[in-house]
Design a protein around this motif. Sequence first.
Motif, PDB file in Angstrom:
ATOM      1  N   MET A  30     -18.076   5.669  -3.065  1.00  0.00           N
ATOM      2  CA  MET A  30     -17.232   5.716  -1.913  1.00  0.00           C
ATOM      3  C   MET A  30     -16.312   4.579  -2.083  1.00  0.00           C
ATOM      4  SD  MET A  30     -15.814   7.246   0.755  1.00  0.00           S
ATOM      5  CE  MET A  30     -16.715   8.712   0.851  1.00  0.00           C
ATOM      6  N   SER A  31     -16.928   3.609  -1.859  1.00  0.00           N
ATOM      7  CA  SER A  31     -16.002   2.288  -1.913  1.00  0.00           C
ATOM      8  C   SER A  31     -15.127   2.388  -3.393  1.00  0.00           C
ATOM      9  CB  SER A  31     -16.975   1.046  -1.805  1.00  0.00           C
ATOM     10  OG  SER A  31     -17.635   0.668  -2.844  1.00  0.00           O
ATOM     11  N   GLU A  32     -15.702   2.662  -4.321  1.00  0.00           N
ATOM     12  CA  GLU A  32     -14.958   2.572  -5.600  1.00  0.00           C
ATOM     13  C   GLU A  32     -13.744   3.386  -5.409  1.00  0.00           C
ATOM     14  OE1 GLU A  32     -15.041   4.111  -9.953  1.00  0.00           O
ATOM     15  OE2 GLU A  32     -16.740   4.595  -8.735  1.00  0.00           O
ATOM     16  N   GLN A  33     -13.889   4.641  -4.553  1.00  0.00           N
ATOM     17  CA  GLN A  33     -12.524   5.518  -4.395  1.00  0.00           C
ATOM     18  C   GLN A  33     -11.624   4.551  -3.361  1.00  0.00           C
ATOM     19  OE1 GLN A  33     -14.826   8.811  -3.241  1.00  0.00           O
ATOM     20  NE2 GLN A  33     -13.534  10.182  -4.727  1.00  0.00           N
ATOM     21  N   HIS A  34     -12.107   3.809  -2.419  1.00  0.00           N
ATOM     22  CA  HIS A  34     -11.160   3.097  -1.651  1.00  0.00           C
ATOM     23  C   HIS A  34     -10.747   1.985  -2.244  1.00  0.00           C
ATOM     24  CE1 HIS A  34     -13.298   3.608   2.629  1.00  0.00           C
ATOM     25  NE2 HIS A  34     -13.014   4.823   1.826  1.00  0.00           N
ATOM     26  N   THR A  35     -11.402   1.173  -3.381  1.00  0.00           N
ATOM     27  CA  THR A  35     -10.544   0.190  -4.354  1.00  0.00           C
ATOM     28  C   THR A  35      -9.505   0.745  -4.967  1.00  0.00           C
ATOM     29  OG1 THR A  35     -12.852  -0.333  -4.449  1.00  0.00           O
ATOM     30  CG2 THR A  35     -11.251  -1.838  -5.614  1.00  0.00           C
ATOM     31  N   LEU A  36     -10.090   2.259  -5.530  1.00  0.00           N
ATOM     32  CA  LEU A  36      -8.724   2.796  -6.635  1.00  0.00           C
ATOM     33  C   LEU A  36      -7.545   3.200  -5.706  1.00  0.00           C
ATOM     34  CD1 LEU A  36     -10.687   5.409  -8.780  1.00  0.00           C
ATOM     35  CD2 LEU A  36      -9.419   3.168  -9.388  1.00  0.00           C
ATOM     36  N   LEU A  37      -7.812   3.681  -4.469  1.00  0.00           N
ATOM     37  CA  LEU A  37      -6.643   3.939  -3.499  1.00  0.00           C
ATOM     38  C   LEU A  37      -5.975   2.584  -3.130  1.00  0.00           C
ATOM     39  CD1 LEU A  37      -7.781   6.635  -1.095  1.00  0.00           C
ATOM     40  CD2 LEU A  37      -5.853   6.664  -2.761  1.00  0.00           C
ATOM     41  N   GLU A  38      -6.491   1.555  -2.857  1.00  0.00           N
ATOM     42  CA  GLU A  38      -5.824   0.410  -2.497  1.00  0.00           C
ATOM     43  C   GLU A  38      -4.946  -0.201  -3.662  1.00  0.00           C
ATOM     44  OE1 GLU A  38      -8.867  -1.741  -0.037  1.00  0.00           O
ATOM     45  OE2 GLU A  38      -7.795  -0.316   1.456  1.00  0.00           O
ATOM     46  N   GLU A  39      -5.672  -0.124  -4.944  1.00  0.00           N
ATOM     47  CA  GLU A  39      -4.874  -0.732  -6.067  1.00  0.00           C
ATOM     48  C   GLU A  39      -3.697   0.170  -6.293  1.00  0.00           C
ATOM     49  OE1 GLU A  39      -8.588  -2.485  -8.594  1.00  0.00           O
ATOM     50  OE2 GLU A  39      -7.606  -0.605  -9.288  1.00  0.00           O
ATOM     51  N   LEU A  40      -3.760   1.598  -6.072  1.00  0.00           N
ATOM     52  CA  LEU A  40      -2.744   2.300  -6.265  1.00  0.00           C
ATOM     53  C   LEU A  40      -1.715   2.005  -5.315  1.00  0.00           C
ATOM     54  CD1 LEU A  40      -2.236   5.206  -7.631  1.00  0.00           C
ATOM     55  CD2 LEU A  40      -2.771   6.364  -5.397  1.00  0.00           C
ATOM     56  N   LEU A  41      -2.054   1.737  -4.087  1.00  0.00           N
ATOM     57  CA  LEU A  41      -0.903   1.487  -3.003  1.00  0.00           C
ATOM     58  C   LEU A  41      -0.250   0.160  -3.567  1.00  0.00           C
ATOM     59  CD1 LEU A  41       0.463   1.671  -0.278  1.00  0.00           C
ATOM     60  CD2 LEU A  41      -1.384   0.428   0.636  1.00  0.00           C
ATOM     61  N   ALA A  42      -1.161  -0.695  -3.870  1.00  0.00           N
ATOM     62  CA  ALA A  42      -0.630  -2.154  -4.360  1.00  0.00           C
ATOM     63  C   ALA A  42       0.409  -2.051  -5.441  1.00  0.00           C
ATOM     64  CB  ALA A  42      -1.530  -3.104  -4.757  1.00  0.00           C
ATOM     65  N   THR A  43       0.288  -1.271  -6.620  1.00  0.00           N
ATOM     66  CA  THR A  43       1.097  -0.991  -7.679  1.00  0.00           C
ATOM     67  C   THR A  43       2.115  -0.263  -7.239  1.00  0.00           C
ATOM     68  OG1 THR A  43      -0.284   1.013  -8.372  1.00  0.00           O
ATOM     69  CG2 THR A  43      -0.426  -1.213  -9.608  1.00  0.00           C
ATOM     70  N   ALA A  44       2.083   0.992  -6.257  1.00  0.00           N
ATOM     71  CA  ALA A  44       3.197   1.861  -5.955  1.00  0.00           C
ATOM     72  C   ALA A  44       4.123   0.642  -5.410  1.00  0.00           C
ATOM     73  CB  ALA A  44       2.650   2.876  -5.007  1.00  0.00           C
ATOM     74  N   LEU A  45       3.680  -0.012  -4.388  1.00  0.00           N
ATOM     75  CA  LEU A  45       4.714  -0.963  -3.585  1.00  0.00           C
ATOM     76  C   LEU A  45       5.462  -1.850  -4.543  1.00  0.00           C
ATOM     77  CD1 LEU A  45       2.484  -1.782  -0.319  1.00  0.00           C
ATOM     78  CD2 LEU A  45       4.118   0.025  -0.842  1.00  0.00           C
ATOM     79  N   VAL A  46       5.008  -2.184  -5.586  1.00  0.00           N
ATOM     80  CA  VAL A  46       5.555  -3.030  -6.595  1.00  0.00           C
ATOM     81  C   VAL A  46       6.785  -2.086  -7.291  1.00  0.00           C
ATOM     82  CG1 VAL A  46       5.341  -4.406  -8.726  1.00  0.00           C
ATOM     83  CG2 VAL A  46       3.545  -4.780  -6.782  1.00  0.00           C
ATOM     84  N   GLU A  47       6.178  -0.982  -7.735  1.00  0.00           N
ATOM     85  CA  GLU A  47       7.194  -0.248  -8.288  1.00  0.00           C
ATOM     86  C   GLU A  47       8.423   0.383  -7.643  1.00  0.00           C
ATOM     87  OE1 GLU A  47       5.393   3.009 -10.963  1.00  0.00           O
ATOM     88  OE2 GLU A  47       3.679   1.495 -11.344  1.00  0.00           O
ATOM     89  N   VAL A  48       8.018   0.426  -6.246  1.00  0.00           N
ATOM     90  CA  VAL A  48       9.161   0.911  -5.291  1.00  0.00           C
ATOM     91  C   VAL A  48      10.352  -0.040  -5.413  1.00  0.00           C
ATOM     92  CG1 VAL A  48       9.549   0.821  -2.812  1.00  0.00           C
ATOM     93  CG2 VAL A  48       8.083   2.378  -3.890  1.00  0.00           C
ATOM     94  N   GLN A  49      10.164  -1.263  -5.664  1.00  0.00           N
ATOM     95  CA  GLN A  49      11.192  -2.380  -5.637  1.00  0.00           C
ATOM     96  C   GLN A  49      12.285  -2.204  -6.824  1.00  0.00           C
ATOM     97  OE1 GLN A  49      11.906  -3.942  -3.037  1.00  0.00           O
ATOM     98  NE2 GLN A  49       9.980  -3.112  -1.947  1.00  0.00           N
ATOM     99  N   THR A  50      12.252  -1.040  -7.369  1.00  0.00           N
ATOM    100  CA  THR A  50      13.278  -0.666  -8.142  1.00  0.00           C
ATOM    101  C   THR A  50      14.882  -0.982  -7.885  1.00  0.00           C
ATOM    102  OG1 THR A  50      14.205   0.920  -9.715  1.00  0.00           O
ATOM    103  CG2 THR A  50      13.094   1.659  -7.768  1.00  0.00           C
TER     104      THR A  50
END
Length: 346
Positions: free
Chosen positions: A1-21
Motif C-alpha cells: 500500500m505505502s509503496e503505491q503511495h510513494t509511486l503516486l507521489e513520485e508520479l505527481l512530482a515528475t508530472a509537475l516538473v514536466e508540465v512546466q513546458t
Amino acid sequence: MSEQHTLLEELLATALVEVQTDDLKSLNDVRVKYLGKKGPIQEAMKAMKGMEPEARKEFGQLVNTVKGQIAAAVENRLLELEQAAIAQRLANETLDITLPAQNLHTGSIHPLQQVVDDITAFFRSMGYEAAEGPEVETDFYNFEMLNLPHDHPARDMQDSFYVDPHRLLRTHTSGVQARTFESRTEAQLPIKVICPGKVYRRDDDDATHSHQFMQIEAFIVDENISMANLKGTLQALARHLFGADREIRLRPSFFPFTEPSVEVDVSCAKCNGAGCNVCKQTGWIEILGAGLIHPNVLTMTGFDPQKVSGFALGMGVERIAMLKYGIEDIRHFYVNDLRFLNQFKR
Ligand code: PHE
C-alpha cells in the motif's frame, strides 16, 4: 500500500516538473501522458477494483487528489502560455502613436485646369452648358462654317497641322459654335454653351507662345442679343477673374465669324491702370477676342439672322492663368516641374 503511495507521489512530482513546458503542444502531450485513458492515473483507478473497501477508499482519495493536482497544473500552465503568447504579440505589434505621420504625397489639379474649372463654373452659374468638340477637326467646321472659305487670307493667322487634305488639328474652339448651331433649331433657343479645350497653331514657341494651348469659347444665340449683352458678360467675367475693381475696354478688331468684332482689354490689376511692366505701361491688358456672331454663320447653320442674334467670345487659358498668377513663361505649364505645380495646391 505505502509503496503505491510513494509511486503516486513520485508520479505527481515528475508530472509537475514536466508540465512546466514552453509550448502548447508538449503541454498537451504531458496531459495525455498522465491523464489520458492509457495513463498511470487511469491504471491506478483500475487497480483499485481489487482492494479492500477501507484501503480502496483511502487510495481512491489519493488518486483523485493527484489527478486533480496534475489537471490543475496543466490548466495553470495553459493559461500562462496563452498569456505569454498574447504578451509576445502585444510586444511585437506595438504602434507608437507619437511617431510623426507618414507624408502622403497627394497630387493637385493643374493650374490650367483650375482656370478652366473656374471659368466653366462662372458660365454655368449663368445657365451655360458645357460642350466639347474634336481636336482633330474638319476644315469644314474649323474654317468654312465660320465664314472662312478656302483661300481666305485670315486662314494664314491660324496655320496648323493637316492630318489629310480635309482634317487638321483645330486652330480654335470656335468650330464648336458651328457644330452646336447645326444640331439645334430656333425652337431650342436660347443656346448658351461654354467649350474649353486644346487647340493647335503653327507658332515659334517662346515665353508667351506655344504650338499647343488651351482656349475657352463661350457663345449664346437668342432673340435680341446685342453688344450690350456681350459687354455685360465680359465685364462680369473680368471682375470674376481679376477682381471687383476691374474695368474693361473694347477695341475694334476683325474675325471672319463675328461682326462687329472686338479685342477685349481689362484694366491692369497690378498698377490699377497707371502703367507698369505687366501691362507694358499702357494700363490695359488684352485678354480675349469676341463679337456678335456673323449673319453668315447663322445662315449657314439654318438660323435666320433677321430673327435671332448672338455673341461669341474666345480666350486663351494660359494667358488668363499667367495674368492671374503672375507666371512669366508659358512653358512652365507643360514641363511638369513639381516646384511649379505644388504652388497651385488648394
Ligand atoms: N476663335 C478666335 C481665335 O482663336 C477667338 C474668338 C472666338 C473671336 C469667338 C471671336 C469670337 O482667335
